[in-house]
Write an enzyme that holds these catalytic residues in place. Structure first.
Site, PDB file in Angstrom:
ATOM      1  CG  HIS A  10     -40.980  45.963 -19.706  1.00  0.00           C
ATOM      2  ND1 HIS A  10     -41.787  46.950 -20.021  1.00  0.00           N
ATOM      3  CD2 HIS A  10     -39.723  46.619 -19.509  1.00  0.00           C
ATOM      4  CE1 HIS A  10     -41.321  48.163 -19.967  1.00  0.00           C
ATOM      5  NE2 HIS A  10     -40.014  47.970 -19.646  1.00  0.00           N
TER       6      HIS A  10
ATOM      7  CB  CYS B 220     -37.383  47.761 -16.926  1.00  0.00           C
ATOM      8  SG  CYS B 220     -37.153  48.982 -18.140  1.00  0.00           S
TER       9      CYS B 220
ATOM     10  CB  SER C  73     -40.905  50.759 -22.845  1.00  0.00           C
ATOM     11  OG  SER C  73     -39.650  51.337 -22.369  1.00  0.00           O
TER      12      SER C  73
ATOM     13  CB  CYS D   8     -41.494  50.718 -18.080  1.00  0.00           C
ATOM     14  SG  CYS D   8     -40.149  51.526 -19.048  1.00  0.00           S
TER      15      CYS D   8
ATOM     16  CG  HIS E 255     -42.618  55.019 -25.646  1.00  0.00           C
ATOM     17  ND1 HIS E 255     -43.028  56.258 -25.717  1.00  0.00           N
ATOM     18  CD2 HIS E 255     -41.138  55.042 -25.453  1.00  0.00           C
ATOM     19  CE1 HIS E 255     -42.091  57.157 -24.982  1.00  0.00           C
ATOM     20  NE2 HIS E 255     -40.764  56.290 -24.993  1.00  0.00           N
TER      21      HIS E 255
END
Length: 331
Positions: free
Chosen positions: A46, A152, A27, A25, A30
């Site tokens: 995740h 997610c 994220s 992902c 990030h």
């Protein structure tokens, strides 16, 4: 780096999972770039699915051998968010980045040193340990390499349209960012019956897939000399009913807000904003009636939404067809 990691047995009310499939992902990226502040060293990931390897004392919701999806936002069923129909962000979430289990310790060690968990999950590992409130059992026939996306990407985007925005039939929508989550927003808007779904991205290679999944048109902001919100205003005549920012940039968040209708438009922040960022905007943008909302995991009540109806039809393709017809996450 790829390292040998020791994964401790689950303590009371914890579950150790053998991870068999994990998505990547934005994220996670990030965190690596520093936009999403987390403690280091850390095991990221995740968005996954796997099989329960062992359970700690007191665990009754799953057993060894069960196929499961770990959840980055737990559901304790007791806090104010869990019992309210308005929220889904359990107080036991670790988005604030402690990097530890609920008892303040970690289950990971590498070369004798502790390694942090990532948002209650950490799935870039062969085995992980989660609290029992952060895992949900799924159907034994579920294809893990596909349903891991429910952990997610798909749920976050689809739910943002269905649960958070509550897009109505005949409405107009614009989605900033056509990655996996953005495309899931497109699908959610289509399911809700939106009459016009506009995709916005600087990568034109994403447009064909977006249109295949429900976008009625796609535009590249780099093709225009004026701000994208002005372009959208001219394109629609009065801006859209719903806008979704699915990138995680403050400039596109404000552009998305200004792209929805002045009086009754709703803008949803789906992308994770940079940790230290601030937004400056004209308060008249909201005073005139616009609504600005955030959406975590698409407003899903993880365990109660999934448990009892995550079943498998005769093909993965029917997941989207069946789920879209009913507006639910049936598999």
């Amino acid at each position: 780096s790829i390292e040998e990691v020791e994964v401790a047995p689950p303590k009371a009310h914890e579950v150790r999972i053998k991870i068999l499939a994990s998505g990547i992902c934005r994220s996670d990226e990030h965190v690596m770039s520093g936009s999403f502040t987390q403690p280091f060293p850390i095991i990221l990931g995740h968005e996954a699915a796997g099989v329960v390897e062992s359970v700690g004392e007191g665990v009754t919701c799953v057993k060894p051998g069960d196929k499961v999806i770990p959840l980055f936002t737990p559901q304790c069923g007791e806090c104010s968010s869990c019992i309210s129909p308005k929220g889904n962000l359990c107080v036991n979430n670790d988005l604030s980045a402690s990097g530890l289990m609920m008892d303040g310790t970690t289950r990971f060690t590498c070369k004798g040193k502790p390694i942090h968990h990532f948002v209650s999950t950490s799935t870039f590992t062969e085995y992980t340990v989660v609290h029992e409130t952060a895992v949900v059992k799924i159907d034994a026939a579920a294809p893990l390499e596909k349903v891991c996306l429910i952990g997610c990407g798909f749920s976050t985007g689809y739910g943002a349209a269905i649960n958070t925005a509550k897009v109505e039939r005949g409405s107009t929508c614009v989605i900033f960012g056509l990655g996996g989550v953005g495309l899931s927003v497109v699908m959610g808007c289509k399911v809700a019956g939106a009459s016009r779904i506009i995709g916005v991205d600087i990568n034109k290679d994403k447009f064909a897939k977006a249109k295949e999944l429900g976008a009625t048109e796609c535009i590249n902001p780099q093709d225009f000399k004026k701000p994208i919100e002005e372009v959208l205003n001219e394109l629609t005549g009065s801006c859209v009913d719903y806008s979704f920012e699915v990138i995680g940039r403050t400039d596109t968040m404000t552009a998305a807000l200004e792209s929805c209708h002045t009086n009754y438009g709703t803008s949803i922040i789906v992308g994770v904003p940079p940790s230290a960022s601030q937004i400056t905007f004209n308060p008249m943008t909201l005073f005139t009636g616009r609504t600005w909302k955030g959406s975590v995991f698409g407003g899903m009540y993880m365990r109660s939404n999934f448990c009892g109806f995550v079943k498998v039809t005769d093909s993965w393709n029917k997941f989207f067809k069946f789920g879209c017809q009913n507006g639910r996450l049936y598999l």
